[in-house]
Design an enzyme around this catalytic site. Structure first.
Site, mmCIF file in Angstrom:
data_model
loop_
_atom_site.group_PDB
_atom_site.id
_atom_site.type_symbol
_atom_site.label_atom_id
_atom_site.label_comp_id
_atom_site.label_asym_id
_atom_site.label_seq_id
_atom_site.Cartn_x
_atom_site.Cartn_y
_atom_site.Cartn_z
ATOM 1 N N HIS A 58 0.800 -1.143 0.090
ATOM 2 C CA HIS A 58 0.088 0.015 0.007
ATOM 3 C C HIS A 58 0.989 1.205 -0.074
ATOM 4 O O HIS A 58 1.053 2.086 1.043
ATOM 5 C CB HIS A 58 -1.004 -0.031 1.109
ATOM 6 C CG HIS A 58 -2.033 -0.928 0.986
ATOM 7 N ND1 HIS A 58 -2.933 -1.448 1.895
ATOM 8 C CD2 HIS A 58 -2.617 -1.537 -0.003
ATOM 9 C CE1 HIS A 58 -3.957 -2.119 1.502
ATOM 10 N NE2 HIS A 58 -3.701 -2.344 0.153
ATOM 11 N N HIS A 91 -0.528 -8.875 1.022
ATOM 12 C CA HIS A 91 -1.822 -8.661 2.013
ATOM 13 C C HIS A 91 -2.106 -10.262 2.255
ATOM 14 O O HIS A 91 -2.990 -10.273 3.059
ATOM 15 C CB HIS A 91 -2.621 -7.703 1.661
ATOM 16 C CG HIS A 91 -1.953 -6.401 1.440
ATOM 17 N ND1 HIS A 91 -1.926 -5.725 0.369
ATOM 18 C CD2 HIS A 91 -1.391 -5.635 2.485
ATOM 19 C CE1 HIS A 91 -1.087 -4.620 0.438
ATOM 20 N NE2 HIS A 91 -1.124 -4.352 1.947
ATOM 21 N N GLU A 143 -6.088 -7.669 3.596
ATOM 22 C CA GLU A 143 -5.632 -8.585 4.621
ATOM 23 C C GLU A 143 -6.538 -9.574 5.267
ATOM 24 O O GLU A 143 -6.536 -10.631 5.374
ATOM 25 C CB GLU A 143 -4.481 -8.268 5.501
ATOM 26 C CG GLU A 143 -3.737 -9.361 6.416
ATOM 27 C CD GLU A 143 -3.027 -8.662 7.537
ATOM 28 O OE1 GLU A 143 -2.942 -9.357 8.669
ATOM 29 O OE2 GLU A 143 -2.332 -7.713 7.340
ATOM 30 N N SER A 240 -2.691 0.865 6.243
ATOM 31 C CA SER A 240 -3.043 0.783 7.555
ATOM 32 C C SER A 240 -1.992 0.879 8.767
ATOM 33 O O SER A 240 -2.327 1.611 9.841
ATOM 34 C CB SER A 240 -3.730 -0.683 7.771
ATOM 35 O OG SER A 240 -4.203 -1.041 8.967
ATOM 36 N N ASN A 241 -0.936 0.442 8.430
ATOM 37 C CA ASN A 241 -0.143 0.382 9.513
ATOM 38 C C ASN A 241 0.645 2.148 9.711
ATOM 39 O O ASN A 241 0.812 2.402 10.895
ATOM 40 C CB ASN A 241 1.472 -0.354 9.463
ATOM 41 C CG ASN A 241 2.337 -0.021 8.428
ATOM 42 O OD1 ASN A 241 3.197 0.850 8.372
ATOM 43 N ND2 ASN A 241 2.084 -0.345 7.227
ATOM 44 N N SER A 283 5.407 0.342 4.556
ATOM 45 C CA SER A 283 5.464 0.406 2.803
ATOM 46 C C SER A 283 6.123 1.732 2.217
ATOM 47 O O SER A 283 5.853 1.805 1.069
ATOM 48 C CB SER A 283 4.043 0.099 2.506
ATOM 49 O OG SER A 283 3.180 0.987 2.935
#
Length: 330
Positions: A58, A91, A143, A240-241, A283
């Site tokens: 991502h 993912h 994911e 997301s992270n 990422s």
């Protein structure tokens, strides 16, 4: 640009004027490096085009760079011409996707992060044990879609504490918990507390599912937030992270913002700021971090101090069949 290396709070020398506190670790994790390298290797081996189901990771910069080399990103394996090379993203994918690719005779290359693959294995094991799998995560994330697909009849996605409290399952239901690997450690702990209170027979994996990279970057951003007037996290909006890192910094009471790339740096946010903390999601490539640091330097933040939280040495190897392919380039 002068860089003074420190170790966070302990004995750090004060630097007059504006400065940047750069979290370490930041940027690419082992799973992301592996996935990108697999696309590059596939292009070298088979020639362009190769197809990638969803974004390999991502990050908009990474995807654009690979697209220029000849990668074609598609939403579904059904969009890939029969017999072509198709990579699955980091993912992970559901078994139904693998079956669909096989039906189209695609030459598949699985770039799923090994830590995500571990969660898939746990989902299959818990399903075989006739447990309902409570999957903590965001339902729309790729994911989660992949893990859910391992046992859809036995899996319930739980996004937050409120959903955990409202689950209609009886308290004596045999349940197990799995977690999206990129979640906030603190937020996930809250959901787990609710589930443990409601389901005495709840089972969890021997090791937590939140990956080392997410855990380390959240800890590092928490450290710099405590010394910063503002925190900037380099990462794409669908990462997301990276979004969790912003939330962690804000949880320390510090303004924090996502910066997809330097063109989206809102310079007015730097007004009155003496120390700006900088980090990057797992990422985000180094070039985007460097460009942000260069812009901050031009804006008067000349000193860059490293805040080292933990050392990462994980490396994931590529599959042997890609390193030594049976089929040469087209």
């Amino acid at each position: 640009m002068e860089r003074e290396v420190g170790t966070g709070n302990a004995g750090a020398k004060e630097i007059p004027g504006k400065k940047v506190l750069l979290a370490e670790p930041n940027g690419f994790c082992a799973g992301v490096r592996r996935a990108i390298a697999m696309v590059e290797k596939a292009l070298d081996t088979y020639g362009a085009p190769v197809y990638v189901r969803k974004e390999i990771v991502h990050n908009h910069y990474v995807v654009a760079s690979l697209r220029r080399r000849g990668a074609i990103f598609v939403e579904s394996e059904e969009e890939v011409p029969e017999g072509e090379v198709c990579l699955f993203s980091a993912h992970g994918v559901a078994p139904a996707v693998r079956s669909g690719a096989q039906a189209r005779r695609l030459r598949t290359i699985d770039a799923t992060c090994p830590l995500v693959s571990k969660v898939h294995q746990e989902a299959r094991r818990f399903a075989r044990d006739n447990r309902t799998v409570l999957l903590i995560g965001h339902a729309e994330h790729e994911e989660v879609e992949g893990t859910y697909g391992e046992a859809p009849e036995q899996t319930v996605v739980v996004e937050n504490e409120e959903e955990a409290r409202r689950l209609p399952l009886p308290t004596d239901t045999p349940v197990a918990v799995l977690t999206q690997t990129t979640l906030s450690v603190d937020e996930t702990a809250g959901v787990l507390r609710v589930l443990r209170e409601r389901y005495p027979d709840l089972v969890t994996p021997p090791d937590g599912d939140i990956c080392y990279a997410s855990t380390n970057r959240q800890a590092a951003v928490r450290d710099i937030a405590r010394e910063s007037d503002l925190v900037l996290v380099v990462g794409s909006r669908n990462s997301s992270n990276s979004l969790r890192m912003v939330e962690v910094a804000r949880g320390e009471g510090v303004p924090a913002h996502l910066v997809p790339d330097v063109s989206e740096l809102a310079e007015e946010r730097l007004t009155g700021v003496r120390t700006v903390g900088v980090s990057a999601g797992a990422s985000a490539p180094q070039i985007l971090i460097d460009e942000l640091l260069e812009r901050l330097d031009r804006l008067g933040f000349h000193e860059v101090r490293l805040s080292h939280t933990v050392t990462e040495d994980a490396e994931f190897s590529m599959p042997a069949r890609l390193v030594s392919p049976a089929h040469p380039a087209r």
